[in-house]
Scaffold this active site. Structure first.
Site, mmCIF file in Angstrom:
data_model
loop_
_atom_site.group_PDB
_atom_site.id
_atom_site.type_symbol
_atom_site.label_atom_id
_atom_site.label_comp_id
_atom_site.label_asym_id
_atom_site.label_seq_id
_atom_site.Cartn_x
_atom_site.Cartn_y
_atom_site.Cartn_z
ATOM 1 C CB CYS A 102 -5.077 -1.564 3.903
ATOM 2 S SG CYS A 102 -5.137 0.233 3.680
ATOM 3 C CB SER A 140 0.106 3.828 4.138
ATOM 4 O OG SER A 140 -1.045 4.593 3.912
ATOM 5 C CG HIS A 152 3.010 7.978 2.139
ATOM 6 N ND1 HIS A 152 3.333 8.397 0.876
ATOM 7 C CD2 HIS A 152 1.658 8.051 2.227
ATOM 8 C CE1 HIS A 152 2.218 8.710 0.227
ATOM 9 N NE2 HIS A 152 1.196 8.505 1.018
ATOM 10 C CG HIS A 179 -0.849 -1.052 6.351
ATOM 11 N ND1 HIS A 179 0.107 -0.622 5.469
ATOM 12 C CD2 HIS A 179 -2.024 -0.533 5.907
ATOM 13 C CE1 HIS A 179 -0.464 0.136 4.552
ATOM 14 N NE2 HIS A 179 -1.758 0.205 4.789
ATOM 15 C CB CYS A 197 -0.886 -0.027 1.243
ATOM 16 S SG CYS A 197 -1.844 1.475 1.515
HETATM 17 P P1 CND Z 1 -1.263 4.775 -5.217
HETATM 18 O O1 CND Z 1 0.062 5.405 -5.242
HETATM 19 O O2 CND Z 1 -1.428 3.408 -5.760
HETATM 20 O O3 CND Z 1 -2.324 5.710 -5.961
HETATM 21 C C1 CND Z 1 -2.247 7.105 -5.961
HETATM 22 C C2 CND Z 1 -2.670 7.602 -7.350
HETATM 23 O O4 CND Z 1 -2.698 9.027 -7.315
HETATM 24 C C3 CND Z 1 -1.730 7.209 -8.478
HETATM 25 O O5 CND Z 1 -2.467 6.580 -9.499
HETATM 26 C C4 CND Z 1 -1.127 8.538 -8.945
HETATM 27 O O6 CND Z 1 -0.877 8.566 -10.347
HETATM 28 C C5 CND Z 1 -2.219 9.510 -8.560
HETATM 29 N N1 CND Z 1 -1.754 10.897 -8.381
HETATM 30 C C6 CND Z 1 -0.598 11.328 -7.821
HETATM 31 N N2 CND Z 1 -0.553 12.685 -7.810
HETATM 32 C C7 CND Z 1 -1.707 13.107 -8.383
HETATM 33 C C8 CND Z 1 -2.251 14.388 -8.652
HETATM 34 N N3 CND Z 1 -1.590 15.504 -8.328
HETATM 35 N N4 CND Z 1 -3.464 14.468 -9.258
HETATM 36 C C9 CND Z 1 -4.146 13.344 -9.587
HETATM 37 N N5 CND Z 1 -3.673 12.088 -9.341
HETATM 38 C C10 CND Z 1 -2.473 11.977 -8.751
HETATM 39 O O7 CND Z 1 -1.744 4.804 -3.681
HETATM 40 P P2 CND Z 1 -2.827 3.953 -2.870
HETATM 41 O O8 CND Z 1 -4.061 3.821 -3.658
HETATM 42 O O9 CND Z 1 -2.164 2.732 -2.311
HETATM 43 O O10 CND Z 1 -3.052 4.937 -1.618
HETATM 44 C C11 CND Z 1 -3.669 6.190 -1.814
HETATM 45 C C12 CND Z 1 -3.567 7.048 -0.567
HETATM 46 O O11 CND Z 1 -4.320 6.442 0.486
HETATM 47 C C13 CND Z 1 -2.144 7.182 -0.016
HETATM 48 O O12 CND Z 1 -1.947 8.493 0.446
HETATM 49 C C14 CND Z 1 -2.138 6.205 1.152
HETATM 50 O O13 CND Z 1 -1.174 6.561 2.112
HETATM 51 C C15 CND Z 1 -3.540 6.401 1.666
HETATM 52 C C16 CND Z 1 -4.043 5.349 2.618
HETATM 53 C C17 CND Z 1 -5.027 5.738 3.524
HETATM 54 C C18 CND Z 1 -5.530 4.804 4.424
HETATM 55 C C19 CND Z 1 -6.620 5.189 5.375
HETATM 56 O O14 CND Z 1 -7.014 4.377 6.233
HETATM 57 N N6 CND Z 1 -7.142 6.410 5.281
HETATM 58 C C20 CND Z 1 -5.039 3.503 4.429
HETATM 59 N N7 CND Z 1 -4.063 3.150 3.552
HETATM 60 C C21 CND Z 1 -3.573 4.056 2.633
HETATM 61 ZN ZN ZN Z 2 -3.113 1.185 3.479
#
Ligand code: CND
Ligand code: ZN
Ligand code: ZN
Length: 376
Positions: A176, A49, A52, A69, A47
């Site tokens: 997740c 996260s 990061h 996770h 994921c």
């Molecule tokens: P992933 O990196 O796979 O997807 C992110 C997408 O965003 C990619 O397709 C990028 O091309 C796109 N992107 C990047 N910058 C831009 C922009 N400026 N405009 C438009 N699109 C853009 O990530 P993921 O799907 O694994 O995770 C997404 C987020 O969710 C990430 O920040 C992660 O840390 C978070 C997350 C949250 C939670 C929660 O419980 N809230 C749990 N796990 C992960």
């Molecule tokens: Zn996650």
């Protein structure tokens, strides 16, 4: 061989310092103490996260650490007093624990247990020690889970039993990705039939938000990403339109406002970029829109926007794990995946051996994968 009560030596991906590759190391995993569970991880998703942390964006993290996770595995042994799982059970570790007793667990509208390590970043078990060592050094854990290791130890409140028939290489996404995205639409936003939605970021999380918006009956789901290669999958899963901000002359929120007669009912930030969080808020209608922050932004970043954006009637909210309470919801979500009520196969683009973990992260960074599942 009966390993219960003994230290297990096994393979793990250790992140010794930020901005480095994972090192595959032999680590020692101590037996579970009272109310703890030792799990043999069978499959784990990658994921953003986790990335990061590798990137050093979460500056208050402890190192060295074992990340991961989003896993699934089989209970190897349990400590004294454990009643909800037993050796041999298939389980999913919960990055958001669920003790059922604290203020957070007692609040009917909340899913965040006060014992969660998110935002505290102790990286230790509840007795402030670790079960992981490597080369004589203490290795920290990650948000009560740590799945990038053949064996992990979690507290009983951070693990839930799932159905015996669950294919672990698939249902690890319930740990997740799928739950976080789907729940953000149905639990946090509470998307209604006929409503309009905009999803920023089409990784595993954003695509799962799309699955949720579609299941809730949204009439329009606008998928937004700077990587147009994500659009085909977004459409497959339910997006009605796709927009690449790079192809637009005007700021993305103006584009969305224009497409939707002033803004959508529900917008979702699934990237972790504070500028896009504001774009998502601006893309929601000034009188009734709700923007949901799902992405995790760098730990020291700040969100800044004029309060008038809220005074007119917009709502800004966010949530972890899609608002789901792990112990109550994960077993049913797993059954829903087994019965194909929800199809997540499209999210699972790559399968790699655990040894190839660094390659898995490269695929994510290059935008070539949605979810890579690592198998031991
Ligand atoms: P992933 O990196 O796979 O997807 C992110 C997408 O965003 C990619 O397709 C990028 O091309 C796109 N992107 C990047 N910058 C831009 C922009 N400026 N405009 C438009 N699109 C853009 O990530 P993921 O799907 O694994 O995770 C997404 C987020 O969710 C990430 O920040 C992660 O840390 C978070 C997350 C949250 C939670 C929660 O419980 N809230 C749990 N796990 C992960
Ligand atoms: Zn996650
Ligand atoms: Zn609790």
């Amino acid at each position: 061989m009966d390993t219960a009560g003994k230290v297990i030596k096994c393979k793990a991906a250790v992140l010794w310092e930020p901005h480095q590759a994972f090192k595959l190391e032999e680590i020692e995993v101590a037996p579970p103490k009272a109310h703890e569970v030792r799990i043999k991880i069978i499959a784990t998703g990658i994921c953003r996260s986790d990335d990061h942390i590798v990137d050093g964006l979460m500056k208050d993290r402890k190192y060295p650490v074992i990340l991961g996770h989003e896993g699934a595995g089989i209970v190897e042994s349990v400590g004294d007093g454990v009643t909800t799982v037993k050796p041999g059970d298939k389980v999913i570790p919960l990055f958001l624990p669920h003790c059922g007793e604290c203020r957070g667990c007692a609040e009917p509208k909340s899913n965040v247990c006060c014992k969660s390590d998110i935002g505290k970043n102790n990286g230790l078990m509840f007795d402030n020690t670790s079960r992981f060592t490597c080369k004589g050094k203490l290795i920290h854990n990650f948000i009560n889970t740590s799945t990038f290791t053949e064996y992990t130890v979690v507290d009983e409140i951070s693990v839930v039993k799932i159905h015996d028939d669950a294919p672990l290489d698939k249902v690890c996404l319930v740990g997740c990705c799928f739950s976080t995205g789907y729940g953000s639409a149905v639990n946090l936003a509470k998307v209604e039939p006929g409503s309009t939605c905009a999803v920023f970021g089409l990784g595993g999380i954003g695509l799962s938000v799309i699955i949720g918006c579609k299941a809730a009956g949204a009439s329009r789901i606008i998928a937004i990403d700077v990587n147009s290669r994500k659009f085909e999958k977004a459409k497959e899963l339910g997006a009605t339109e796709c927009v690449n901000p790079k192809d637009q002359e005007n700021p993305i929120h103006e584009v969305i406002q224009k497409m939707t007669n002033g803004g959508v009912h529900y917008s979702f930030e699934c990237i972790g970029n504070t500028d896009i969080m504001v774009s998502a808020l601006l893309s929601s209608h000034l009188s009734c829109g709700t923007a949901v922050i799902v992405g995790v932004a760098p730990s020291l970043s700040k969100l800044s926007f004029p309060p008038i954006l809220l005074l007119t009637g917009r709502t800004l909210k966010g949530g972890l794990f899609g608002g789901f309470r792990g112990k109550d919801s994960v077993p049913q979500l797993v059954l829903d995946l087994i019965s194909e009520k929800f199809k997540v196969d499209g999210l699972l683009t790559h399968k790699l051996a655990f040894n190839e973990i660094n390659k898995g992260f490269d695929l994510l960074r290059k935008g070539e994968s949605i979810r890579t599942v690592l198998e031991f």
